[in-house]
Each structure stands twice: as C-alpha cells, then as structure tokens.
Design an enzyme around this catalytic site. Structure first.
Site, PDB file in Angstrom:
ATOM      1  N   GLY A   1       0.823  -1.214   0.000  1.00  0.00           N
ATOM      2  CA  GLY A   1       0.000   0.000   0.000  1.00  0.00           C
ATOM      3  C   GLY A   1       0.848   1.251   0.000  1.00  0.00           C
ATOM      4  N   ASN A   2       0.216   2.381   0.303  1.00  0.00           N
ATOM      5  CA  ASN A   2       0.961   3.645   0.395  1.00  0.00           C
ATOM      6  C   ASN A   2       0.378   4.491   1.522  1.00  0.00           C
ATOM      7  OD1 ASN A   2      -1.125   5.539  -0.742  1.00  0.00           O
ATOM      8  ND2 ASN A   2      -0.938   4.107  -2.447  1.00  0.00           N
ATOM      9  N   ARG A   3       0.952   5.681   1.728  1.00  0.00           N
ATOM     10  CA  ARG A   3       0.633   6.470   2.918  1.00  0.00           C
ATOM     11  C   ARG A   3      -0.523   7.452   2.716  1.00  0.00           C
ATOM     12  NH1 ARG A   3       4.939   5.604   6.282  1.00  0.00           N
ATOM     13  NH2 ARG A   3       6.890   5.052   5.237  1.00  0.00           N
TER      14      ARG A   3
END
Ligand code: PMT
Length: 422
Positions: free
Chosen positions: A208-210
């Site tokens: 995923g990412n932030r």
C-alpha cells in the site's frame, strides 16, 4: 461557504436540544451569522444564555413580549435568512409547520420566511413512526423542506429505535448541501478518487501507500458545498463519509478502475487525487504466509523470498486513450454524436524533479489540469493537513500556489474547473 451566511436556528422542546449548542458554536466558528429562536418548551431544556454565548448574538424567544417589537422581528429575521434549520424538530412543531400554525416566535418566523427549511426530527421512535408524524413530514417534504433523517440508536427512554438527532458534523453537512444548491457547480456531476489502494499479498497483508484520503475528501466536500452531485471513490481511510456524498469503497487498483469507469459514464469532471498502486503482487496467497513456510515460494538461504509484481492498469491513461478514440470517431462524417466531454484532472506525487515529471504526466495522460505536489516536504502530500501544489494547465502554463490547508487547495482547484466548464 458559511462565511457571512445568515443561518436561523430554531430550537424545539426536545431533550436533544442540548446538541444544538455545539452546532451553533460550529456555525459561528465557520463565520456564519447565527440567530437562534427558541420555542417556549425549548427553554425548559437549555437556557437561552447557552446559545447567545455561542452565537455572540441575541436569542429570540417571545412573540408576545410587551414592547411589541417581536412583530417586526419575526418578519425581519425571516427576510434576511439564507436558511432556517429546526432542531430537534419535535412531532408537535412538525405538525404546526405542516399545517401553517404560527403560535410562537419559531413557527411565526417559519411561516414568514422564504428561506429554505431544513428539519432535523428527533423524538421517541413511537412518535416518529406514528402515521400523523409521517404524514406531516410528507407534506413538508413535498413543499420542499430538506429532512435530515434521524438515526437509529439509544433514545432518552433507554430504548433502542429510530429518533436520535445525528451529530453536529451531519447537521452541518446538510446545511452546507442546502446552502450550496445554487453554487457554481450546481447541476454538475463530479467524481473524485481519494486514499491509497491496497494490493493483497495474502488474506492479512498488502502492498500500500501512505495516502490518508484528506486531499480527496476535501475536494469532494468542497464540490458538494458548491452544489455538485458528488461520487467519491475511496480507498480504505480513517475518515467519515461526507454528508450528501455518494461514497463508493474500493480496496485495489482493479476495483478502483471499475468504479471510476462506472462513475464517469454520466460525469462532467473526474479528479484523481487517490494514490493508485502501479503494481500488485502477481500471486495472492490463499492462506496467511507463514514465516519459514515454503508454499509456492522460492525461499533463499536466509529465509527471504522475492515478491513478483504485476502491472496495474493506468486508469487515467486508459481514459485518455478512450477519449482520443471517441474524438476520432466524431471526426468521421456520420460518426457518433459527441457525448458529454469529461474534464480530467490528475495529481502527481513527486519526490524529485517535481516540475519535469509533472509536465510529462500532463502530456502522457492528456489531462485538462495536473496538480503536482512535492511529497518529500513535511507540510505537503501524504497525511499532512496542508499541501504545496503547482497547477499545470493543458497549454503547459503553470501556477505556483503557496502552502495552504487541503481545503484551500480544493477550493483553488474547483475555481479552475468552474472556469474550464464555462
Ligand atoms: O491522501 P492524502 O494523505 O491527503 O495525500 C494526498 C496525495 C499525496 C495522495 C495526493 O495529493 C496525490 O498526489 N495523489 C496522486 C498520487 C499518485 O498516485 O500520483 P502518481 O504520480 O503516481 O499518479 C499520477 C496520476 O495518475 C494520479 O492522478 C493517479 O491517481 C493516476 N494513476 C496512477 C496510477 C494508476 N495506475 N492509475 C492512475 O490513474
């Protein structure tokens, strides 16, 4: 949006009237000029002083005060108002409003004003579901009143049922929807993406990412407040759904692609502020991967293994190709009639060569606007409350905006979109 708007808040005699104090405070803090009118019975639950302290203005209660000025007041208050909100709208006041009875300051103002009426019913579930109350609500709805549905939950009696007044965020959202009806995006359908996608490795892990979703949710809320019909396609985030926005939840890039293609069918504008993963694990393990387990993996001498990634579709890229194709068909004599043109806006999250990379994405994805943010800064990009952006136009002109709250960035983007649409 609420700045200098004249909001009349009518308080009825229900136990939930204490919640109206917070709403009045939030309206005042947002810059609205709030005049509170209380029914006689409301004063038995909350004192007028609580409201005047929050609104910084007088509170109106008595239609029969000896000075006789109330007769002018009930007309003047209604004339100036942008909206009249009644909460908790009791069965008694709903009945009076439905039948034009004006026997106190609140119901007299309601009859005298042409301002839109917002009603937030709250009462015991037996009173709310009674055919008389439902018939009165139907009359008011038919006449154009905006009804905020009560929630199901624990009521003052201790029973669980329908009849709870929603919290102030919902009430505030509904007021903004009504105030925004004639805004500069009224009649437009817009689609916004927000949050990051999560690409599963196994049933419990993902790549995923932030992205927190703050930028996308600010865009969706601002568009709603300007009168747009908004679809928000959201990855998993910890934010509440904005009132009045059609939120469609997705997890992966493939799901986001399908949701976007479905939503843009009838849309005027697409803003892709979500952070879509360019890659996903090529194989998803059906069971949780065990440490040291060798199932379907090449484990090296230290017990490590490589995760093979597959390319995800480029959603904006596919839309650009589709629009190029339909433009070509339209150029053929006798080809399809031109369909509604979709204004496409992308974001670029960059950590280096921000401007060069942004120009490349603007051209490759054939966008109307590209919003570039330098996500290496602590006050910009993922998770922050503020953003520092550059706005690139299709003709490659660029605007350098100062760091500002994401709500301000959202407003600046919709200003440009309104200009493009006109
Ligand atoms: O959510 P926040 O915490 O508030 O953070 C906001 C943000 C940093 C996520 C946001 O401001 C932002 O920059 N969003 C875009 C992130 C991104 O994916 O950038 P990109 O440069 O990788 O992609 C360029 C554009 O193509 C984006 O509009 C993206 O949505 C789109 N894209 C990307 C990949 C893909 N497979 N398909 C796409 O359509």
């Amino acid at each position: 949006m609420l700045l200098n708007r004249r909001v009349l808040v009518g308080i009825c005699g229900g136990i939930a009237s204490y919640k109206a104090v917070e709403l009045v405070s939030r309206l005042q803090q947002a810059g609205a000029l709030v005049d509170v009118i209380m029914s006689e019975r409301a004063e038995e639950f909350v004192r007028p002083l609580a409201f005047s302290t929050m609104s910084h203005r007088p509170v109106y209660t008595d239609l029969w005060e000896p000075s006789g000025r109330a007769a002018e007041t009930h007309i003047a208050l209604g004339e100036d108002a942008d909206v009249l909100v009644v909460l908790p709208a009791t069965a008694n006041t709903l009945a009076k409003l439905a039948h034009g009875i004006a026997d106190n300051m609140l119901t007299a103002v309601a009859l005298a004003t042409k301002a839109p009426l917002v009603l937030a019913p709250a009462m015991h579930h037996t009173m709310y579901t009674h055919p008389a109350t439902q018939a009165n609500l139907a009359i008011l709805r038919e006449r154009g009143a905006f009804i905020i549905e009560p929630e199901v939950g624990q009521l003052a009696s201790g029973e669980v049922g329908i009849g709870r007044l929603p919290d102030s965020s919902v009430l505030l959202g509904a007021i903004q929807v009504v105030l925004g009806r004639n805004g500069d995006l009224a009649g437009r359908r817009v689609v916004v993406t927000a949050g990051g996608t999560q690409e599963p490795i196994d049933p419990v892990r993902f790549v995923g990412n932030r992205s927190s979703g703050k930028m996308g949710y600010a865009l969706a809320t601002e568009a709603r407040d300007r009168g747009a019909d908004v679809i928000l396609i959201s990855g998993p985030v910890a934010l509440d759904a904005p009132y009045g926005v059609d939120v469609r939840r997705v997890e992966t890039a493939l799901q986001m692609r399908d949701a976007v293609f479905d939503a843009v069918e009838e849309a005027d504008v697409l803003v892709m502020s979500g952070a879509v993963a360019d890659y996903r694990p090529a194989e998803v393990a059906p069971q949780k991967l065990k440490k040291g387990g060798k199932e379907a993996r090449e484990v090296d001498a230290e017990g490590g293994f490589a995760l093979r990634l597959a390319r995800n579709p480029d959603i904006l890229g596919e839309l650009a190709a589709a629009s190029q194709q339909s433009e070509a068909v339209e150029r053929i004599p006798g080809g399809n009639r031109p369909r509604r043109r979709l204004v496409r806006i992308g974001f670029a999250a960059e950590t280096s060569d921000v401007l060069t990379n942004a120009r490349g994405k603007l051209a490759a994805k054939r966008l109307d606007l590209l919003i570039a943010n330098d996500v290496s800064r602590s006050d910009s990009g993922f998770g922050s409350e503020t953003n520092k952006v550059y706005i690139f136009h299709a003709d490659e002109t660029m605007e350098d905006l100062p760091v500002m709250p994401k709500t301000g960035v959202a407003a600046a983007i919709w200003d440009r979109v309104v200009h493009l649409l006109s």
